[in-house]
Design a protein around this motif. Structure first.
Motif, mmCIF file in Angstrom:
data_model
loop_
_atom_site.group_PDB
_atom_site.id
_atom_site.type_symbol
_atom_site.label_atom_id
_atom_site.label_comp_id
_atom_site.label_asym_id
_atom_site.label_seq_id
_atom_site.Cartn_x
_atom_site.Cartn_y
_atom_site.Cartn_z
ATOM 1 N N THR A 49 -35.816 -20.755 -40.920
ATOM 2 C CA THR A 49 -36.882 -21.138 -40.265
ATOM 3 C C THR A 49 -36.130 -21.853 -38.962
ATOM 4 O O THR A 49 -36.673 -21.826 -37.784
ATOM 5 N N GLN A 72 -34.981 -20.341 -35.821
ATOM 6 C CA GLN A 72 -35.895 -19.752 -34.836
ATOM 7 C C GLN A 72 -36.145 -20.876 -33.678
ATOM 8 O O GLN A 72 -36.517 -20.486 -32.562
ATOM 9 N N THR A 118 -33.286 -14.973 -32.975
ATOM 10 C CA THR A 118 -33.901 -14.379 -33.870
ATOM 11 C C THR A 118 -35.062 -13.333 -33.282
ATOM 12 O O THR A 118 -35.611 -13.465 -32.220
#
Length: 254
Positions: free
Chosen positions: A124, A127, A150
């Motif tokens: 995460t 990103q 990403t």
């Protein structure tokens, strides 16, 4: 006055008796301290890679370059954590023959450290990461970097020479993330196209001095003088002969 008796239900009497018998035991258990559960030991990068089962080449390079010890020490003393990209054995096998052997020891260290980021990145986190991303490797031009892009749930790592998607996370829990990749990340500083060598400066050819015009030498001058004198002498003899003939003719007439 007659006294009245209150009859309790049998269930209530049984519950009361149970509480009277078990209450002391329950109180004793409440006062007994609970033993702490087993604590997890320090993270071991080597153990994580060995458990993956297909990272023997990377483990060998960790050992030969001593990067494994450096990473382990940094992991145990870092507040930012670490992220490791782990190329599989197939990734190393797909390299051009002689790629690793063409590197000197310091360049091999840089290649391995190029797969280590100096902080923890979850999928995460990637990103929202700004490029370029710093690695643990460095060279004459400074710190080696990568670019991370990403798309949906896919994370791709690019070096400027090659790129590799993250296939799997072998471990991802702060302070360590280990991601499996199917390519070896090749630093641009080591494997990028080299600039053409500068052309050597033209060498100046020394000019030969011009030859001065040849002048008459002594013997030549003497020859010319002799030739002139002979010519004058010949002319004198000729005039003398003519004059002699002329005088004889005049004498004969007389």
């Amino acid at each position: 006055m007659a006294s009245s008796l209150v009859l309790l239900p049998p269930m209530f009497i049984g519950l009361t008796a149970f509480l009277l018998v078990t209450a002391p035991h329950l109180l004793a258990q409440a006062k007994t301290p609970v033993a702490p559960g087993p604590t997890s030991g320090p993270l071991n990068v080597t153990a994580i890679l060995e458990k993956g089962g297909q990272y023997t080449t990377l483990l060998r390079l960790f050992k030969e370059t001593q990067v494994g010890e450096q990473v382990q020490s940094q992991l145990n003393n870092s507040y930012d954590g670490l992220t490791i990209f782990a190329p599989t054995d197939n990734a190393f096998s797909n390299l051009k023959s002689g790629t690793l052997n063409s590197l000197n020891p310091q360049e091999q260290v840089s290649l391995v450290l190029y797969h280590v980021l100096p902080r923890f990145y979850s999928l995460t986190t990637f990103q929202t990461t700004s490029n370029p991303v710093r690695t643990q490797a460095s060279g004459n031009n400074g710190v080696y970097t990568i670019n991370v892009t990403t798309s949906s749930n896919q994370v791709n790592v690019s070096t400027g020479v090659d790129d590799a998607p993250i296939n799997d996370d072998l471990y991802s829990d702060f302070p360590l993330a280990v991601y499996s990749i199917d390519k070896v990340l090749l630093p641009y500083d080591l494997f990028g196209p080299k600039p053409p060598a500068a052309a050597p400066a033209p060498t100046k050819v020394p000019k030969k001095p011009k030859k001065a015009p040849a002048t008459a030498s002594g013997p030549t001058s003497e020859a010319e003088t002799t030739s002139s004198a002979a010519s004058l002498k010949g002319r004198s003899v000729g005039w003398g002969f003519v004059m002699g003939v002329g005088l004889m003719s005049i004498w004969s007439l007389l």
